[in-house]
Design an enzyme around this catalytic site. Structure first.
Site, PDB file in Angstrom:
ATOM      1  N   ASP A 126       6.549  53.461 -24.738  1.00 55.27           N
ATOM      2  CA  ASP A 126       7.666  53.898 -23.898  1.00 55.27           C
ATOM      3  C   ASP A 126       8.899  54.190 -24.758  1.00 55.27           C
ATOM      4  O   ASP A 126       9.961  54.497 -24.230  1.00 55.27           O
ATOM      5  CB  ASP A 126       8.001  52.831 -22.846  1.00 55.27           C
ATOM      6  N   ASP A 146      11.802  57.698 -33.042  1.00 55.58           N
ATOM      7  CA  ASP A 146      10.838  56.655 -33.412  1.00 55.58           C
ATOM      8  C   ASP A 146       9.526  57.233 -33.949  1.00 55.58           C
ATOM      9  O   ASP A 146       8.712  56.493 -34.504  1.00 55.58           O
ATOM     10  CB  ASP A 146      10.538  55.755 -32.202  1.00 55.58           C
ATOM     11  N   TRP A 203       9.279  43.022 -18.579  1.00 51.79           N
ATOM     12  CA  TRP A 203       9.953  43.057 -19.874  1.00 51.79           C
ATOM     13  C   TRP A 203      11.279  42.308 -19.651  1.00 51.79           C
ATOM     14  O   TRP A 203      12.210  42.883 -19.074  1.00 51.79           O
ATOM     15  CB  TRP A 203      10.269  44.491 -20.268  1.00 51.79           C
ATOM     16  N   TYR A 208      14.457  41.213 -20.732  1.00 53.09           N
ATOM     17  CA  TYR A 208      15.375  41.499 -21.836  1.00 53.09           C
ATOM     18  C   TYR A 208      16.792  41.072 -21.490  1.00 53.09           C
ATOM     19  O   TYR A 208      17.421  41.672 -20.622  1.00 53.09           O
ATOM     20  CB  TYR A 208      15.393  43.006 -22.109  1.00 53.09           C
ATOM     21  N   LYS A 252       7.001  39.657 -20.854  1.00 49.85           N
ATOM     22  CA  LYS A 252       7.082  40.080 -22.253  1.00 49.85           C
ATOM     23  C   LYS A 252       8.443  39.668 -22.780  1.00 49.85           C
ATOM     24  O   LYS A 252       9.477  40.063 -22.234  1.00 49.85           O
ATOM     25  CB  LYS A 252       6.947  41.599 -22.342  1.00 49.85           C
ATOM     26  N   ILE A 253       8.444  38.850 -23.828  1.00 51.28           N
ATOM     27  CA  ILE A 253       9.714  38.444 -24.432  1.00 51.28           C
ATOM     28  C   ILE A 253       9.628  38.583 -25.938  1.00 51.28           C
ATOM     29  O   ILE A 253       8.546  38.758 -26.514  1.00 51.28           O
ATOM     30  CB  ILE A 253      10.094  36.997 -24.066  1.00 51.28           C
ATOM     31  N   LYS A 296      26.673  33.452 -34.020  1.00 50.26           N
ATOM     32  CA  LYS A 296      26.721  33.751 -32.599  1.00 50.26           C
ATOM     33  C   LYS A 296      26.255  32.576 -31.725  1.00 50.26           C
ATOM     34  O   LYS A 296      26.705  32.430 -30.592  1.00 50.26           O
ATOM     35  CB  LYS A 296      25.862  34.988 -32.294  1.00 50.26           C
ATOM     36  N   GLY A 346       8.744  43.863 -32.021  1.00 50.22           N
ATOM     37  CA  GLY A 346      10.065  44.346 -32.427  1.00 50.22           C
ATOM     38  C   GLY A 346       9.928  45.416 -33.482  1.00 50.22           C
ATOM     39  O   GLY A 346       8.938  46.153 -33.505  1.00 50.22           O
TER      40      GLY A 346
END
Lengths: 303, 303, 303, 303, 303
Positions: free
Chosen positions: A44, A53, A168, A170, A204-205, A214, A250
Site C-alpha cells: 500500500d 518507494d 494497522w 498507528y 499490526k504494530i 522524547k 518498517g
C-alpha cells in the site's frame, strides 16, 4: 535475563464466529507457513508514500512483481488497495489470499491531525474473495473521533459478513508527538490496547523504540521505563490481548537484522509478520531468498 | 446536622416499558446484591487512559481478571467496550451481566472540546445479550450539540429495543472549567439534570468536590454554596430525578474511605455504586475482600 | 393613542390539515381556557439553565410539581423534554396535554453561534400522545444554515404526521448582538416573520424591548423607531402572520405587572401565553392563584 | 450601434421531458402574458431582508397583498417560501401558479461565505401543485462545494418529478468581491454559465453594472471590457445558453426606468422578468397599473 | 538516447467486467480513431474557468460548436457537465459518445484546499447513455480525505453499473505547492499512481514540467531527477499501471508543438489524448483541420 517464549492466542480459543474462523483458518493453516503463523506482503506504499518507494527496485512498481513474489515466496496473503486488487489479482485468484485495505491516504498534506478515508468497503472485499480487510487507525489523532466512528461502521459491516479485520494501529498526530512520539512504548502500548478494545481481530504494530529525549514527555510510568526490545514486544503483545499481533518491518534493514527482529517478535507472542519494503525493495531472487529464510525461521513457531 | 436517609426511586414506580423493566429487574434483583441495589465493575480505562492504569496491578491487564472478579465478587454487571465484550465474555455468558459501553476515546488528544464517538451500537448490545448500554455524555463541551445528537440516536435505538441506558454524565471541556470546573457542585448538579432530561435510565456521576478557588466562578447561587459531601450528594440525586443514580469511586482510595464514601452515596439516595480502579487495581484476593465488604454494606440498603 | 384590539387568526380560517386542526382544536377548545386562547406551562429550564432556576422554589425541581400545577391550574398544556416526558407524564396522560420540545442545550458553552440540537423526534411526540412539538430556532445565528436544515427535517416529519409545530423564535448569536441585540424590535420582528416563512404553526416570541443605546445599530428604519410596548406587540404579531403567537413572560415579574403584560399581548393579537418561571418559581398555592388570575383575564379574549 | 433583437430559446427546441414541458407550457402560455414570456412576482424578501422591506408599503406585509396583486395583475406566477405557500395559497390554488422557493436565509449573519440552506423540498412543491421550484445558488462562495452538492440533490429530486428549476444565480462572498464584485460582468456572466452547466431550466440574474474602480480587479479580458447595458445583457443571456433567462428589477426604480430596463432585457434575449419590490412596494392600484404597463410592453415579445 | 515505444495495456488483458469492456470497446474501436486509441474533446472549462475561455473564439460559447466539432472531427467522445449534456446532446445521441463529468467547481474561491463537488451521479450518466464518467481528484489537497470518500462513493456506483471512470488526476493545493508544485514529476507521478490505486479505469494527467527552482523542494529522489519530457511521460505512464492514460494539452499551443507533444505521449504508452482549448479555441475549420492531423498521427498507434 533470558525471557521465556510467550504463548500466543490459538484460533480455537477465540470464540470466533464461523465465518471469521473459516477465513482465519485459511490464512493460518492453508496458505503461507500454514503452521498457525502469518507472513503478509503489504503493498500500500504506492498510495501512502507514492512511487518514490519503488526507486530502489524499479520492477516493484508493477504490482505483478509483488504478486509473483507472494506466490513463489508462499506468503499468507498480499495487502492491496481496491484499484490494484481489481486490476491485478484476477490471475492469482485462489493462489494468493487477499487482504483488502479499506482506507488510505497520500503523504502530501500535513500530518498533524491525520485520518485515513475509506476508499473501499467490506462488500468490495467479499466480492473480491478477500480473507480479511485492513484498516489504518490513527490512534490519538485530533481527528480520532471521526476515525473511531468510521472504524465502527467498517466493524459493523465486517460483522455482518464475518470478515476478519486487521487494524494497522498507528499512533499519529501532533498530540502523540507531544507525549513521547509515535514510536514510544506509551504510544504503541496504548495503540495495541485500543485495537483490542475497538474490535480488531488482528493488529499490526511496530516494535516500540526507546528515545530518551522524547520518552520523558510520555505519561507516568512510561516516562521512566527502559525496556529492552524483547520486553517491549511482550508488553505490547499483552496489551493487544486476544487480537493476534503482526509486527512490521518498517524501513529497510539488513537481512540478519530483519530475521533477528522477527524472532524477537515471535518469541514475544506475535502471530506473524508483515514485511513490505524490507522484502520487495530487493531484487526478485534476493527477495525470494529472504522470504524463504523467514519461512525457515517461522517453522520454529508452529502451533 | 444529621441527615435522614433518602428514599430512592423503586422500579415499580418508574412507568417502564416491559423490556426495560425486565432488564433492570435482572440487574437489580437477580444478580449482584440482588436487593434492589447495584454494584458495577467498569473496565473501560484501557481505552480511556491506556494500559498505564494496569501497572499498579499487572494481572488486571487481562480482562479475564475483571471477569473472574465480577463473577466471584458477585457484581451486578461488568462494563466493557465492544472489542473486549466480543473476545472475553463468551465463557461468562449468563453468569456476569454485561453493560456494553457504546462510546469511548483515548486520553491522547487535548480535552478542550471533548466528544466520545460511538464505537458500538445498541444492536451490538442486543446481540451480545447485554442488559444495558453505557454512554458518556460530556455535558457542557463546546461539541455538546454533536454529543446530544449522537445521544439522541442511541436513545432512539435503545427505545426500539427497550434497552436501558446508563449515562456517564461528565461535565467536561474548557467552558465548564471556566465556570467552576468539572467537579464543582454546579457542574455535577447540572449534569445530573441533563441526563434526566435527555432520557437516561441510570446516571453515573461523581460526588461533587468543593474547591473554594474555583467555586467562585460558578454561576449564582452555586458560587456561594458550601454543602457537605452528604448534602451535595442529596442535591445531585434530586436533580437526577427518576434516573437511578450510581456513584463512582474515582481514583484509588483506602478501603475504609471507600466504604465511607459509598455509605454517604447510598444514604443520599443512590441506587448503587460503580467502582473500577478502586477495586481491580488491588490484588485479586484483596479486591475480592473489598467487594464482599461492599456487599455487606449494601445489605443495609435492600428494598 | 388608544389602540383597538387586534383580531387574531381563527382556526377555521387557517386551511389546516385534518390532523393539525384536530390537535390544535384540542389545545384551543378542550383544555385550558378552552375559549380559543392558550396558556402553556413550559419546563425546559432544567436543561437550558440547569437546576439553578429551581432554587427560588425548591419543590419545582421535581417535574411532578409542574404537572400538578398544570392540572390543577388548568393549563392548555405543559412543555417537556423527552426524558422528563417519558418519566413523569404517564400519571397525567390525557389530563395534561403535552408539547414535546424536540431540541435543547445547556447554557455552559459560549453563545456566539448557538444551535439547539434535536434530542427527540416527531415520532417520539406521536408515541407519547403529544398535541404539538416545540423547536427552538436561533434566528440570525452564524449556524443559521444548519439550524434551518434541521428545522426543515423536523417540519417534514411534522407534516408527515400532521403534528403542529411551535417555534421558539429566538434571535441569538454575535451577529444579532451587533445589530441591536436579541430583544430589539428589529430582531423580534424579523424572528416572527422567519417563523411564519419557515412553516411554524405557532410562534413563541418575547415582547421587544427598547434600548436606545443598542437600537441605533439596528438596520433602517428600525434604528429610528420608538414604539410603545403595545405598538411593538402589534408589529411583531403582524409579522408572524398566520402563525398563532404566544408571548413569554421572561424573568420573574410582580403579579400585577405580569397580568398587565399579558393583556398587552392579548390585545395586540396574541393567541396565548407561555409563562414558566413567572409561575412555577412561586410556591404552589401562589402559583395556582396566579394561574387563576390569568384564566380570569383570558376570559375577556374568548373567540 | 443599434443592436438587433435576440431570439430566445423556444420551448419546442429544448428537448424537455414531458413533465417539465407541461409545467413550463402552463407558465409560458396559460398564465400571465401567455405569449411565451414570463412575469413573476417574488416575495421571499420577508425572509431574506426581514420585515423592513414592507415599511414603504405596509399592506405588503400580508402575503395576501401579493397574491391579490398576482391574480389581478395577471402574473405568470408567484414565488413563496414553504411557510407562506402553505398558509396563504389555498384560496388562490389554480388561479396563481406557484414557484416554491426551496432555500433561503436571513441577512443577519455576515455574508463572506454564504450558503442558502434548503427549507423545503421538491416533494413539498409537488404536493402544493407548484409549477417550478426556485433555488438560490451563491456562485463563487467559499462554501460553493456545499452549495453545489445541495443543488445536485435538489436537481436529482426535480428530475425525479420532472419539475422545472429556476436558479437565482447570485455571485456572492468575499472571493468574488475581490475579483470585481457581485454585479460585475465577470461575475454575472460566469454565474449565468454555471446555472446552465449545473442544470437550471430557468436562470434569474441581474443586469451587470459597470464599476470602473472594481472592474479592474476582474480576470482578463473582463477587466478591460466596457459594454453598454444592452451589450452586457446579450453576453450574459448567451452564457445562460438554453436556460431561459429572467432579469430582476433589484431595488426600487421609477416606472419609466423600469419599463426601459425591461425592454433592454427582452430585446437581449430574456424570456421574462421577475420584479418584486419594484412592484409590491407601491400601493395596490399603482402596482396594478405598473403590472399592466409591463403586460403591454411584453405584448411586443410574444412568440 | 532514443527511447523505444512503450506498449500500452490492451483491453483484452485488463480483466474487465462485461459492462466496462462493452463501453470501453465502443470508445476505443467504434468511434473516433477506432483503432484502440482515444481522442476526447472536453468542454468543462465553462464551469471551471467561466466564459472567459470562449473569448478567443466566440462561437465556442455555444456547446453546439463543440458537438459539431466532435462529430465532424470524429472524436472518441465529448466531455460535458450534466446541464450541458441534458440540454445539448439529444440531437447528437448515438453519434457522439458522452463522457459525463460528475464533479466540478468555479475558479472563484481560493485554491489552497480544493475539492470538486459532485454535481451529477453515475445514474445520470446511465440515463443519458454515457459511455464513461469523469471525476476530478485533487491529489494531495488538504481536503483529500473528503475527496477520497466522495470518489469511493462514485466508484461504488460506477461498479454497480459497470461504468468506466476517467479520473482527472490533478495534484493541487498548498501542500503540493510546497513540495515542488502541481506540475512537478513528483506530483504527477504520485497522482498517476493514486488514480490506479483508487480504481480509475482511465487517468487523465498532464505532462510533468521541470522547474529547477521548485523541483528542489520535492521529496527524494525526485528533487534530483531531470528527465526529458519523453522520459517523464514513460515514468508517469508506468505509475498509472493498468489505468489507460490520456494526456491533456493544457493551454493553447502551436499546431506543430501540439502534434509533437501528442507523439511523445503516445510513444510513451498513452492510450490517447484529451485536447480542449487547444482545439476548440480555434475557428471551426482550423479546429477541424487540426483534428484531422491528430487522427492522421494516431493512425501510427493502432493496436
Amino acid at each position: 535475563m533470558a525471557l521465556t517464549r510467550v504463548k500466543r492466542p490459538m484460533l480455537a480459543d477465540l470464540d470466533l464466529s464461523t465465518g471469521k474462523r473459516t477465513r482465519l483458518h485459511r490464512l493460518l493453516y492453508k496458505y503461507g507457513p500454514a503452521n498457525g503463523t502469518l507472513m503478509f506482503l503489504p503493498i500500500d506504499q504506492g498510495l501512502e508514500h507514492g512511487p518514490r518507494d519503488f526507486f530502489p527496485n524499479p520492477p516493484s512498481k508493477d504490482p505483478d512483481f509483488q504478486l509473483r513474489l507472494a506466490k513463489e515466496g508462499n506468503f499468507s496473503g498480499i495487502v492491496f488497495q481496491i484499484g490494484i486488487a481489481k486490476k491485478y489479482m484476477n490471475k492469482y485468484a485462489g493462489t494468493v489470499p487477499l487482504v483488502l485495505k479499506l482506507n488510505g491516504k497520500t503523504e502530501i498534506p500535513p500530518d498533524k491531525a491525520p485520518i485515513s478515508p475509506c476508499i473501499a468497503t467490506v462488500e468490495d472485499a467479499v466480492r473480491l474473495g478477500a480473507d480479511a480487510v485492513g484498516y489504518t487507525l490513527y490512534v490519538g489523532s485530533p481527528l480520532q473521533a471521526d476515525d473511531f466512528e468510521q472504524f465502527r461502521k467498517v466493524r459493523e459491516d465486517a460483522d455482518r459478513f464475518d470478515m476478519p479485520i486487521i487494524v494497522w494501529a498507528y499512533p499519529r498526530g501532533e498530540a502523540i508527538e507531544a507525549k513521547g512520539g509515535r514510536d514510544s512504548l506509551y504510544a504503541v502500548d496504548y495503540a495495541a490496547r485500543v485495537a483490542n478494545e475497538l474490535g480488531a481481530d488482528i493488529v499490526k504494530i511496530n516494535v516500540p523504540k526507546s528515545n530518551p529525549d522524547k520518552d520523558a514527555s510520555a505519561p507516568k510510568p512510561y516516562n521512566t521505563l527502559q525496556p529492552s526490545p524483547a520486553e517491549a514486544v511482550r508488553m505490547v503483545v499483552e496489551s493487544a490481548g486476544r487480537a493476534l499481533v503482526l509486527f512490521s518491518g518498517g524501513e529497510m534493514l539488513g537481512e540478519g537484522d530483519l530475521i533477528q527482529k522477527a524472532r524477537i517478535a515471535m518469541d514475544g507472542g506475535a502471530t506473524g509478520l508483515i514485511f513490505g519494503r524490507n522484502v520487495w525493495q530487493r531484487p526478485f531472487d534476493e527477495a525470494l531468498t529472504l522470504s524463504r529464510e523467514i519461512h525457515e525461521m517461522l517453522k520454529d513457531y508452529g502451533a
